[in-house]
Design a protein around this motif. Structure first.
Motif, PDB file in Angstrom:
ATOM      1  N   MET A  40       0.852  -1.204   0.000  1.00 37.45           N
ATOM      2  CA  MET A  40       0.000   0.000   0.000  1.00 37.45           C
ATOM      3  C   MET A  40       0.884   1.250   0.000  1.00 37.45           C
ATOM      4  N   ASP A  41       0.639   2.205  -0.939  1.00 38.47           N
ATOM      5  CA  ASP A  41       1.462   3.398  -0.998  1.00 38.47           C
ATOM      6  C   ASP A  41       1.094   4.356   0.132  1.00 38.47           C
TER       7      ASP A  41
ATOM      8  N   SER B 207       2.416   6.592  10.892  1.00 42.85           N
ATOM      9  CA  SER B 207       2.143   6.736   9.455  1.00 42.85           C
ATOM     10  C   SER B 207       1.182   7.865   9.113  1.00 42.85           C
TER      11      SER B 207
ATOM     12  N   GLU C 295       0.138   7.464   0.137  1.00 46.26           N
ATOM     13  CA  GLU C 295      -1.064   8.278  -0.022  1.00 46.26           C
ATOM     14  C   GLU C 295      -2.314   7.492   0.387  1.00 46.26           C
ATOM     15  N   GLN C 296      -2.384   6.226  -0.027  1.00 43.02           N
ATOM     16  CA  GLN C 296      -3.542   5.407   0.324  1.00 43.02           C
ATOM     17  C   GLN C 296      -3.579   5.135   1.817  1.00 43.02           C
ATOM     18  N   LYS C 297      -2.394   4.898   2.394  1.00 43.57           N
ATOM     19  CA  LYS C 297      -2.341   4.650   3.835  1.00 43.57           C
ATOM     20  C   LYS C 297      -2.796   5.897   4.608  1.00 43.57           C
ATOM     21  N   GLN C 298      -2.376   7.077   4.127  1.00 44.01           N
ATOM     22  CA  GLN C 298      -2.808   8.326   4.753  1.00 44.01           C
ATOM     23  C   GLN C 298      -4.332   8.455   4.697  1.00 44.01           C
ATOM     24  N   ALA C 299      -4.884   8.192   3.529  1.00 41.68           N
ATOM     25  CA  ALA C 299      -6.331   8.325   3.353  1.00 41.68           C
ATOM     26  C   ALA C 299      -7.084   7.379   4.286  1.00 41.68           C
ATOM     27  N   ASP C 300      -6.602   6.160   4.412  1.00 41.89           N
ATOM     28  CA  ASP C 300      -7.269   5.183   5.285  1.00 41.89           C
ATOM     29  C   ASP C 300      -7.188   5.601   6.752  1.00 41.89           C
TER      30      ASP C 300
ATOM     31  N   ASP D 243      -9.479   8.618   7.444  1.00 47.17           N
ATOM     32  CA  ASP D 243     -10.866   8.153   7.519  1.00 47.17           C
ATOM     33  C   ASP D 243     -11.144   7.458   8.851  1.00 47.17           C
TER      34      ASP D 243
END
Length: 259
Positions: free
Chosen positions: A1-2, A38, A4-9, A12
């Motif tokens: 998982m990159d 993270s 940016e995606q980890k940040q978004a998750d 949320d």
């Protein structure tokens, strides 16, 4: 998982978590969020209505902590440490990482002296270890450590949350850039048009030269043909030119010596 995606998750996850908490329980969630290894963006959490309700309560210091992690630096914390709770080691690490991102926003070449001052680091080895292990390997920055020049050359840095009032400045900067781009585009189009016109003029001039050359060639050809026919007529006339045999057998006039 990159990243940016980890940040978004993570954003949320914590937005949902603070949304269902009572105000008195928000402090522990904020500490958890600002300690997470993270998570580097906090404006969405700040925007949750229940978080705004911390203002003016006994737990309002946690609202200030969240604002610090959204927009501040390690130096900001030291300047206001008397009015803020003591940070956990993970929070200290996170705030120093965020400080590097803030510095990288303003300059792409960061001197070691400036970094050591802003991060409270006492020697170059400790600074380089921090940049490599806690920033580059984590993925929030990319760059080159220049030991000869004693600086960190930033090639990429993750963006931080927008500070209050920063959006207007960014919009103005983008508007200026758009205006400059429009002017540049107009200039390029004018130059293309000028080049097209010059190309057409060049083609026209070249055609005129080629036509003139053809006319000269034809003129020379006609003149040469006329000259050749004139010579042919001269040599073909009966008394025009005496040939060699006729001249040889013709009686020669004898000259008498002068007495």
């Amino acid at each position: 998982m990159d990243i940016e995606q980890k940040q978004a998750d993570l954003i949320d996850y914590f937005v949902k978590k603070v949304s269902v908490q009572v105000v008195s329980a928000l402090g522990s969630v904020i500490v958890e969020a600002t300690s997470h290894h993270s998570l580097f963006a906090f404006s969405e959490i700040l925007a949750v209505p229940t978080v705004a309700e911390l203002e003016g309560t006994e737990s309002s210091v946690y609202l200030e902590v969240l604002r610090l992690f959204a927009h501040g630096t390690w130096s900001d914390y030291k300047s206001n440490s008397g009015s803020l709770p003591q940070l956990l080691p993970d929070q200290v690490l996170k705030l120093k990482q965020l400080t590097v991102l803030t510095l990288a926003e303003a300059n792409k070449v960061l001197p070691y002296d400036q970094l050591m001052l802003e991060l409270d680091v006492t020697n170059v080895r400790e600074l380089e270890d921090f940049i490599i292990n806690e920033c580059i390997y984590v993925g929030i920055v990319r760059g080159k450590l220049d030991q000869m020049r004693k600086c960190f050359e930033v090639q990429f840095a993750a963006g931080r949350d927008l500070r209050p009032g920063q959006l207007g400045s960014m919009i103005q900067t983008l508007s200026n850039w758009l205006g400059t781009s429009d002017n540049l585009l107009i200039s390029i189009q004018e130059k293309i048009k000028w080049a097209d016109n010059m190309s057409e003029l060049d083609k026209k001039h070249r055609k005129e030269v080629e036509d003139r050359v053809e006319e000269v060639k034809k003129s020379i050809s006609v003149k040469a043909d006329v000259d050749f026919r004139g010579l042919e007529e001269i040599y073909s006339e009966p008394g025009g030119v005496m040939d060699y045999e006729e001249d040889r057998i013709r009686p020669k006039r004898r000259r008498h010596p002068v007495v």
